[in-house]
Motif scaffolding. Structure first.
Motif, PDB file in Angstrom:
ATOM      1  N   PHE A 264      24.692 -22.546 -26.740  1.00 21.71           N
ATOM      2  CA  PHE A 264      24.686 -21.909 -25.505  1.00 21.71           C
ATOM      3  C   PHE A 264      24.219 -20.191 -25.733  1.00 21.71           C
ATOM      4  O   PHE A 264      23.081 -19.961 -25.151  1.00 21.71           O
ATOM      5  N   TRP A 265      24.780 -19.513 -26.960  1.00 24.78           N
ATOM      6  CA  TRP A 265      24.572 -18.242 -26.598  1.00 24.78           C
ATOM      7  C   TRP A 265      23.295 -17.596 -27.788  1.00 24.78           C
ATOM      8  O   TRP A 265      23.065 -16.908 -27.777  1.00 24.78           O
ATOM      9  N   SER A 266      22.856 -18.833 -28.827  1.00 24.62           N
ATOM     10  CA  SER A 266      22.246 -18.659 -29.716  1.00 24.62           C
ATOM     11  C   SER A 266      21.260 -18.736 -29.115  1.00 24.62           C
ATOM     12  O   SER A 266      19.958 -18.333 -29.920  1.00 24.62           O
ATOM     13  N   ARG A 267      20.739 -20.125 -27.919  1.00 19.20           N
ATOM     14  CA  ARG A 267      19.737 -20.417 -27.980  1.00 19.20           C
ATOM     15  C   ARG A 267      19.817 -20.627 -26.671  1.00 19.20           C
ATOM     16  O   ARG A 267      18.034 -20.423 -26.437  1.00 19.20           O
ATOM     17  N   ARG A 268      20.352 -21.368 -26.146  1.00 23.58           N
ATOM     18  CA  ARG A 268      20.105 -21.575 -24.797  1.00 23.58           C
ATOM     19  C   ARG A 268      20.392 -20.585 -23.448  1.00 23.58           C
ATOM     20  O   ARG A 268      19.522 -20.993 -22.400  1.00 23.58           O
ATOM     21  N   TRP A 269      20.941 -19.293 -23.877  1.00 21.63           N
ATOM     22  CA  TRP A 269      21.294 -18.371 -22.978  1.00 21.63           C
ATOM     23  C   TRP A 269      20.150 -17.659 -23.588  1.00 21.63           C
ATOM     24  O   TRP A 269      19.155 -17.388 -24.387  1.00 21.63           O
ATOM     25  N   HIS A 270      19.823 -16.288 -22.091  1.00 23.16           N
ATOM     26  CA  HIS A 270      18.410 -15.634 -22.791  1.00 23.16           C
ATOM     27  C   HIS A 270      19.444 -14.694 -23.520  1.00 23.16           C
ATOM     28  O   HIS A 270      20.159 -14.259 -23.462  1.00 23.16           O
ATOM     29  N   GLN A 271      18.237 -14.027 -24.816  1.00 26.52           N
ATOM     30  CA  GLN A 271      18.154 -13.448 -25.977  1.00 26.52           C
ATOM     31  C   GLN A 271      18.073 -11.740 -25.750  1.00 26.52           C
ATOM     32  O   GLN A 271      17.162 -11.411 -26.973  1.00 26.52           O
ATOM     33  N   PHE A 272      17.556 -11.508 -24.803  1.00 30.24           N
ATOM     34  CA  PHE A 272      17.056 -10.307 -24.409  1.00 30.24           C
ATOM     35  C   PHE A 272      17.424  -8.708 -25.297  1.00 30.24           C
ATOM     36  O   PHE A 272      17.360  -8.340 -25.792  1.00 30.24           O
ATOM     37  N   PHE A 273      19.179  -9.067 -25.144  1.00 35.74           N
ATOM     38  CA  PHE A 273      19.495  -7.924 -25.671  1.00 35.74           C
ATOM     39  C   PHE A 273      20.484  -8.666 -27.504  1.00 35.74           C
ATOM     40  O   PHE A 273      21.236  -7.779 -27.930  1.00 35.74           O
ATOM     41  N   LYS A 274      19.728  -9.784 -27.755  1.00 35.11           N
ATOM     42  CA  LYS A 274      20.856 -10.444 -29.164  1.00 35.11           C
ATOM     43  C   LYS A 274      20.150  -9.061 -30.140  1.00 35.11           C
ATOM     44  O   LYS A 274      21.553  -8.643 -31.231  1.00 35.11           O
TER      45      LYS A 274
END
Length: 408
Positions: A264-274
């Motif tokens: 969820f957090w590393s692939r499916r949710w947005h990565q704008f601020f990762k």
């Protein structure tokens, strides 16, 4: 100084009525300098031999960003439009953190993808760098996951038509979902002081069923709102500036189908601020605590970022609600790693989906409660006001909420 005094001071600085009104003069005086310095800093970041100059100039850029965020009132005195100040302050926060990251890179940032028939230009590269949160086409974004393309990209015209239709649909969905959330509790969710999603008058089971439904609807609304904003910028980039669709790849990948928290957090949710979260929290803590520090540090940075949003809206909301919620997301990922090391199997399948949704719902409800108590749902929204489905949505939500209270 007590913690409450600190948050009150921050709120006074960011939302003070003594700030200048948003007009042409304030734009030239406060906004233009930080925009120009941001672009100039990006030029330095892609030029060799500029590291010492970047180190010397970064405090000035950070000061200009802070000055712009704290001296101009984009709401022009309307408390219901205070969200404009929040969004702009977060944008200035990104300017400060991104330029800080560029300050210490040893090698120049390089663009390894350019649109066909484009002429290399240091200014255009700098403009792309400033607006490219995920680093699409840049060497520093190798760890950022980009979802596979599912939209028609064979023709720019067809692509633009698809995006335009998507904008219309998502605008309708955003309005309907915002109306639905507010309809659950008009006496608290539509006032600036906010209110909790946990109704103390209901028995525990019904109370948490209700809060879970509100959380899911609010989360879908946030997802739709971010996707709507991305679609709008995609349309501008492709239709106006003639960029290629490949420069605007998908930002979400059906997050409700995630079969693990890591998925969820590393692939499916947005990565704008990762990348920002990793730079600010993940890498520093990884030097001390290894892999676990990397995960907790990144989520800690995210928790602080989201807590800034809450404080700027309402300084009476406790800081722990965001830090604890995002900390539990990190804990869940660590538990998945422990499970994999003990069993040799990765979390996945339908059992992984149940685990993921349950964990997200449990701790995500605390996040949504923080947003609700900060008055986020009370902000004015032209989309929900103009939504043709408003009366229908309100009627059914009112009826459902009354049924829950009667059933209890």
């Amino acid at each position: 100084m007590p913690a409450g005094a600190n948050s009150s001071l921050l709120n006074d600085i960011l939302l003070s009525s003594t700030k200048q009104s948003f007009d042409v003069r304030s734009t030239i005086t406060y906004h233009l300098p930080v925009c120009l310095s941001y672009i100039a800093f990006a030029i330095l970041a892609i030029r060799p031999g500029t590291r010492a100059l970047r180190i010397a100039l970064w405090p000035l850029v950070a000061l200009l960003a802070f000055r712009a965020a704290t001296c101009v009132d984009l709401s022009n005195g309307n408390p219901r439009n205070a969200w404009f100040n929040v969004e702009f302050a977060l944008a200035m926060f990104c300017v400060g953190t991104r330029t800080l990251e560029w300050t210490f890179v040893k090698e120049p940032l390089k663009r390894h993808y350019r649109p066909a028939n484009s002429t290399p230009s240091i200014v255009m590269d700098a403009l792309d760098l400033t607006a490219n949160l995920r680093g699409i086409g840049w060497n520093w974004s190798k760890s950022i996951y980009v979802p596979p393309e599912t939209r028609p990209t064979s023709s720019q015209t067809v692509f633009c038509v698809y995006i335009f239709v998507s904008i219309l649909i998502r605008a309708f969905i955003c309005g309907a979902l915002h109306v639905a959330v507010r309809a659950f509790s008009p006496e608290t969710f539509i006032v600036l002081s906010g209110g909790t999603i946990f109704d103390a008058s209901l028995p525990p089971l019904i109370r948490y069923v209700r809060s879970s439904i509100i959380s899911v609807v609010a989360a879908l609304g946030m997802f739709s709102n971010m996707q709507l904003g991305y679609d709008v910028f995609t349309m501008i980039g492709v239709a106006v500036f003639r960029q290629e669709p490949a420069q605007w790849p998908p930002v979400f990948q059906v997050p409700w189908l995630a079969t693990s928290l890591r998925d969820f957090w590393s692939r499916r949710w947005h990565q704008f601020f990762k990348h920002t979260y990793v730079i600010l929290g993940g890498r520093p803590l990884s030097f001390i605590f290894g892999r676990a520090g990397y995960i907790f540090g990144a989520f800690l940075a995210s928790g602080i970022f989201h807590n800034v949003v809450v404080i700027m809206l309402n300084d009476n909301v406790e800081m722990w609600c965001m830090l604890f919620s995002f900390g539990m997301m990190a804990t869940g990922i660590i538990l998945e790693d422990v499970f994999t090391s003990l069993t040799g199997h990765k979390v996945g399948g339908w059992k992984g989906w149940l685990w993921t949704m349950a964990w997200l719902l449990m701790w995500g409800s605390l996040m949504m409660d923080g947003f609700a108590r900060a008055g986020m749902f009370a902000g004015s929204n032209a989309l929900d006001g103009a939504s043709p489905a408003r009366a229908v949505v309100e009627r059914y939500v009112f009826a459902f909420d009354n049924w829950l209270h009667t059933f209890a």
